[in-house]
Design a protein around this motif. Structure first.
Motif, PDB file in Angstrom:
ATOM      1  N   TYR B  35       0.834  -1.191   0.000  1.00  0.00           N
ATOM      2  CA  TYR B  35       0.000   0.000   0.000  1.00  0.00           C
ATOM      3  C   TYR B  35       0.877   1.251   0.000  1.00  0.00           C
ATOM      4  CZ  TYR B  35      -3.963  -2.883   1.625  1.00  0.00           C
ATOM      5  OH  TYR B  35      -4.973  -3.811   1.749  1.00  0.00           O
ATOM      6  N   GLN B  37       0.472   5.333   1.270  1.00  0.00           N
ATOM      7  CA  GLN B  37      -0.373   6.246   2.033  1.00  0.00           C
ATOM      8  C   GLN B  37       0.101   7.676   1.881  1.00  0.00           C
ATOM      9  OE1 GLN B  37      -0.486   5.645   6.334  1.00  0.00           O
ATOM     10  NE2 GLN B  37      -2.465   6.621   6.484  1.00  0.00           N
ATOM     11  N   MET B  40      -3.352  13.134   0.681  1.00  0.00           N
ATOM     12  CA  MET B  40      -4.375  13.438  -0.323  1.00  0.00           C
ATOM     13  C   MET B  40      -5.201  12.207  -0.710  1.00  0.00           C
ATOM     14  SD  MET B  40      -4.461  16.599  -1.004  1.00  0.00           S
ATOM     15  CE  MET B  40      -5.434  16.540  -2.510  1.00  0.00           C
ATOM     16  N   ARG B  41      -4.562  11.073  -0.829  1.00  0.00           N
ATOM     17  CA  ARG B  41      -5.232   9.902  -1.390  1.00  0.00           C
ATOM     18  C   ARG B  41      -5.490   8.790  -0.379  1.00  0.00           C
ATOM     19  NH1 ARG B  41      -4.695  10.223  -7.070  1.00  0.00           N
ATOM     20  NH2 ARG B  41      -5.041   7.979  -7.268  1.00  0.00           N
ATOM     21  N   GLY B  42      -5.019   8.981   0.848  1.00  0.00           N
ATOM     22  CA  GLY B  42      -5.251   7.967   1.865  1.00  0.00           C
ATOM     23  C   GLY B  42      -4.424   6.722   1.591  1.00  0.00           C
ATOM     24  N   LEU B  43      -5.006   5.570   1.907  1.00  0.00           N
ATOM     25  CA  LEU B  43      -4.313   4.285   1.794  1.00  0.00           C
ATOM     26  C   LEU B  43      -4.725   3.634   0.476  1.00  0.00           C
ATOM     27  CD1 LEU B  43      -2.425   2.743   3.748  1.00  0.00           C
ATOM     28  CD2 LEU B  43      -4.432   1.548   4.597  1.00  0.00           C
ATOM     29  N   LEU B  45      -4.099   0.619  -2.402  1.00  0.00           N
ATOM     30  CA  LEU B  45      -3.495  -0.678  -2.691  1.00  0.00           C
ATOM     31  C   LEU B  45      -2.739  -0.594  -4.014  1.00  0.00           C
ATOM     32  CD1 LEU B  45      -3.203  -3.726  -2.042  1.00  0.00           C
ATOM     33  CD2 LEU B  45      -5.260  -4.073  -3.413  1.00  0.00           C
ATOM     34  N   PHE B  91       3.351   0.842   2.953  1.00  0.00           N
ATOM     35  CA  PHE B  91       3.077  -0.229   3.906  1.00  0.00           C
ATOM     36  C   PHE B  91       3.007  -1.569   3.185  1.00  0.00           C
ATOM     37  CE2 PHE B  91       2.305   1.983   7.805  1.00  0.00           C
ATOM     38  CZ  PHE B  91       1.807   3.224   7.459  1.00  0.00           C
TER      39      PHE B  91
END
Lengths: 113, 115
Positions: B35, B37, B40-43, B45, B91
């Motif tokens: 992932y 992170q 702006m776009r968060g988490l 995949l 991550f």
């Protein structure tokens, strides 16, 4: 594909109060909904999850509710404590081999002592 | 178990350089996820593997990104050449890989800064 949205993006509560974080999803085929907590400088950890065959699940001060008709689910934290301050992510997934999670953007919860 | 292990924890590099991020999943887990992170776009995949085979790489932003899983205990995410917009926390997560959606266990992340 699945789209998961979280609102609001930040939430501040007084210690001892309850906090409610809401998520919506777009794919009616989704049937697994976990919540992850991310503390500063760490990876996310699962705190509770719910599958579509139940409407509510509780674990001590934490509960999750699911409304399949409206396609939203919520995280409820009662008697909040400063250590509950973190970023909370909701996610959705469809059962099946190699299922992947689609995460919301996260909400920052601050618990004021 | 030590959990998911990622290295390095922090990486600072200059634009154009190659960056390699490493991940060791939890022993016995068959699925591995990468992932990214950002605020702006968060988490997001990027890619995931099941039994060392890439299943879905639709999240990989462009050809500069590549991922490998040569065996059940090791995976790499490579960016070549790196760009400032690649700066993010990356991550790695692993899960048992059962047919039903299962808990994903996240590593501590690698904070990448591309100057």
């Amino acid at each position: 594909g699945e789209n998961v949205e979280q609102h609001p993006s930040t939430l501040s509560v007084q210690e001892g109060d309850s906090a409610v974080i809401k998520c919506t999803y777009s794919d009616s085929a989704s049937n697994y909904f976990p919540w992850y907590k991310q503390e500063l400088g760490k990876g996310s950890q699962l705190i509770i999850d719910i599958r579509s065959n139940v409407g509510e699940k509780k674990d001590q001060r934490i509960a999750v509710t699911l409304n399949k008709t409206a396609k939203h689910f919520s995280l409820h934290i009662t008697e909040t404590q400063p250590e509950d301050s973190a970023v909370y992510f909701c996610a959705a997934s469809i059962s099946g081999a190699n299922s992947k999670l689609t995460f919301g953007k996260g909400i920052t919860l601050s618990v004021r002592p | 178990d030590a959990g998911v292990i990622q290295s390095p924890r922090h990486e600072v590099t200059e634009m154009g350089q190659e960056v390699t991020l490493r991940c060791k999943p939890i022993s016995g887990h068959n699925s591995l996820f990468w992932y990214r992170q950002t605020m702006m776009r968060g988490l997001e995949l990027l890619i995931y593997f099941n039994n060392n085979v890439p299943i879905d790489d639709s999240g990989m932003p462009e050809d500069r990104f590549s991922a490998k899983m040569p065996n059940a205990s090791f995976s790499t995410l490579k960016i070549q050449p790196s760009e400032p917009r690649d700066s993010a926390v990356y991550f790695c997560a692993s899960s048992r890989g059962t047919p039903q959606p299962d808990t994903q266990y996240f590593g501590p992340g690698t904070r990448l800064t591309v100057l």
